[in-house]
Design a protein around this motif. Structure first.
Motif, short mmCIF file in Angstrom:
data_model
loop_
_atom_site.label_atom_id
_atom_site.label_comp_id
_atom_site.label_asym_id
_atom_site.label_seq_id
_atom_site.Cartn_x
_atom_site.Cartn_y
_atom_site.Cartn_z
N MET A 279 -6.74 24.24 35.17
CA MET A 279 -8.08 24.73 34.80
C MET A 279 -7.95 25.79 33.72
N LEU A 280 -8.90 25.78 32.77
CA LEU A 280 -8.90 26.78 31.72
C LEU A 280 -9.37 28.12 32.27
N THR A 281 -8.77 29.18 31.74
CA THR A 281 -9.27 30.52 32.04
C THR A 281 -10.47 30.76 31.15
N SER A 282 -11.67 30.80 31.73
CA SER A 282 -12.90 30.86 30.95
C SER A 282 -13.47 32.26 30.93
N LEU A 283 -14.47 32.45 30.08
CA LEU A 283 -15.19 33.71 30.03
C LEU A 283 -15.86 33.95 31.38
N SER A 284 -15.98 35.19 31.75
CA SER A 284 -16.57 35.53 33.04
C SER A 284 -18.00 35.04 33.14
N ARG B 126 -9.69 31.00 27.21
CA ARG B 126 -9.24 32.17 26.45
C ARG B 126 -7.72 32.27 26.34
N ASP B 127 -7.01 31.24 26.79
CA ASP B 127 -5.55 31.31 26.75
C ASP B 127 -5.01 30.05 26.05
N LEU B 128 -4.23 30.25 25.00
CA LEU B 128 -3.71 29.13 24.21
C LEU B 128 -2.82 28.22 25.05
N GLY B 129 -1.91 28.79 25.81
CA GLY B 129 -1.00 27.98 26.61
C GLY B 129 -1.74 27.09 27.59
N THR B 130 -2.74 27.66 28.23
CA THR B 130 -3.53 26.89 29.19
C THR B 130 -4.31 25.79 28.48
N ALA B 131 -4.85 26.09 27.30
CA ALA B 131 -5.59 25.09 26.54
C ALA B 131 -4.69 23.94 26.12
N LEU B 132 -3.48 24.23 25.68
CA LEU B 132 -2.56 23.17 25.26
C LEU B 132 -2.15 22.31 26.46
N ALA B 133 -1.94 22.95 27.60
CA ALA B 133 -1.60 22.19 28.81
C ALA B 133 -2.75 21.27 29.20
N SER B 134 -3.97 21.76 29.09
CA SER B 134 -5.14 20.95 29.40
C SER B 134 -5.27 19.79 28.41
N SER B 135 -4.94 20.04 27.16
CA SER B 135 -4.99 19.00 26.14
C SER B 135 -3.96 17.91 26.43
N LYS C 25 -2.76 39.06 23.58
CA LYS C 25 -2.55 37.63 23.36
C LYS C 25 -3.34 37.10 22.18
N ASP C 26 -4.53 37.65 21.95
CA ASP C 26 -5.31 37.21 20.79
C ASP C 26 -4.54 37.48 19.50
N ALA C 27 -3.98 38.67 19.38
CA ALA C 27 -3.23 39.04 18.18
C ALA C 27 -1.99 38.15 18.02
N GLU C 28 -1.36 37.78 19.13
CA GLU C 28 -0.19 36.90 19.07
C GLU C 28 -0.57 35.52 18.53
N VAL C 29 -1.73 35.02 18.95
CA VAL C 29 -2.18 33.72 18.45
C VAL C 29 -2.53 33.81 16.97
N LEU C 30 -3.18 34.90 16.57
CA LEU C 30 -3.47 35.10 15.15
C LEU C 30 -2.19 35.04 14.33
N GLN C 31 -1.17 35.72 14.80
CA GLN C 31 0.10 35.77 14.07
C GLN C 31 0.73 34.37 14.02
N ARG C 32 0.68 33.66 15.13
CA ARG C 32 1.27 32.31 15.18
C ARG C 32 0.64 31.39 14.13
N TYR C 33 -0.67 31.50 13.94
CA TYR C 33 -1.36 30.59 13.03
C TYR C 33 -1.66 31.21 11.67
N GLY C 34 -1.21 32.43 11.46
CA GLY C 34 -1.43 33.07 10.17
C GLY C 34 -2.88 33.36 9.88
N GLU C 35 -3.66 33.58 10.94
CA GLU C 35 -5.08 33.86 10.75
C GLU C 35 -5.28 35.36 10.50
N PRO C 36 -6.10 35.71 9.51
CA PRO C 36 -6.34 37.13 9.24
C PRO C 36 -7.20 37.78 10.32
#
Length: 296
Positions: free
Chosen positions: A1-6, A22-31, A84-95
């Motif tokens: 199950m995805l960790t969703s907004l409250s 809200r979690d990349l790892g969980t989203a990829l596992a769900s995918s 974790k948000d900042a880590e995902v930004l860095q992984r994808y090179g998002e500003p």
């Protein structure tokens, strides 16, 4: 199950009405489990006026919301947070602190289609969703293609005179490239006004198709399109004095059916009205899963 907004807190305006993970790892596992691509929204929350408008106008559109939640794995990354948000930004090179960007990822976290900035309108986002599904070899639901067409910014209008606008709405609505129809009156005649996509259906071909179904005793178009319309062998004029018919005369083919209780977009109502009597399966293909469930 995805960790969703409250569910206890109101969702941020910038995120629209989608139930986000809200979690990349969980989203990829769900995918990986579902086969659905990840719809990854990188968004500034709290954000600027443009970010809020995107949430209100695009990510709160009921058809967009349902497409994201049923055809994709929704993932929200705050581009102005740490952890974790900042880590995902860095992984994808998002500003950081950037305007919203949507990326479509496969189960390994790779882009399915190339990243594109400034996709901020319903039509453009829907077209990107379609491209991602096609590249992922996933079926594209009919309502999603219709949604993109309905919000195409360069739709045109034409008004056709025929013996009965109930027939006009049904017959003209079946023509490919016609997005919406409306019954009306002009010059003392029953007419059907259509909105159409000139890229999918140029005016000359639209007129020819309307003539084939006996719905083009005359055609009226904006003044800029009269020259193109005059290539047809019928009466041509400029749209003037058009009046909508009463609500009771609109979409008569679905009047009194279970579709009456649905909240349909104008384009959905047009296609339901066009096909329900002759090809119910095709008509229902333009509904979302939740809409189809309501008419069973």
């Amino acid at each position: 199950m995805l960790t969703s907004l409250s569910c206890d807190a109101a969702p941020p305006e910038e995120a629209g009405k989608v139930s986000w993970g809200r979690d990349l790892g969980t989203a990829l596992a769900s995918s990986r489990e579902s086969g659905r691509p990840v719809f990854a929204l990188f968004q500034e929350i709290p954000g600027c006026a443009g970010c809020k408008q995107f949430g209100r106008d695009v990510l709160s559109n009921p058809l967009v919301v349902e497409a994201i939640e049923t055809e994709f794995t929704p993932l929200l990354i705050h581009n102005n947070k740490g952890g974790k948000d900042a880590e995902v930004l860095q992984r994808y090179g998002e500003p950081a602190w950037n305007f919203q960007v949507v990326r479509f990822l496969d189960a390994k976290g790779n882009d399915i289609i190339s990243r594109r900035d400034q996709v901020w309108e319903t039509c453009a986002l829907s077209e990107r969703m379609i491209a991602a599904l096609m590249n992922a070899r996933r079926p594209v639901p009919g309502y999603l293609g219709l949604l993109a067409s309905e919000h195409f910014p360069r739709l045109k209008q034409a008004v056709f005179t025929m013996h009965c606008f109930w027939t006009g709405e049904m017959a003209l609505g079946q023509i490919e490239g016609v997005i919406s129809t409306e019954a009306g009156f002009m010059g003392g005649h029953e007419v059907t006004r259509v909105s159409y996509d000139p890229q999918a259906m140029p005016l000359s071909k639209l007129i020819a198709a309307a003539e084939k179904v006996d719905c083009a005793r005359a055609v009226h178009v904006p003044a800029t399109d009269v020259g193109e319309a005059k290539a047809a062998r019928l009466q041509v004029g400029v749209i003037s004095g058009y009046q909508s018919a009463p609500a009771s005369d609109q979409k008569r083919q679905i009047s009194g059916t279970a579709l009456d209780r649905l909240h349909l977009t104008g384009a959905q109502a047009t296609k339901m009205n066009a096909w329900l009597r002759s090809d119910a399966a095709r008509a229902l293909s333009f509904l979302t899963p939740s809409q189809r469930a309501q008419v069973k």
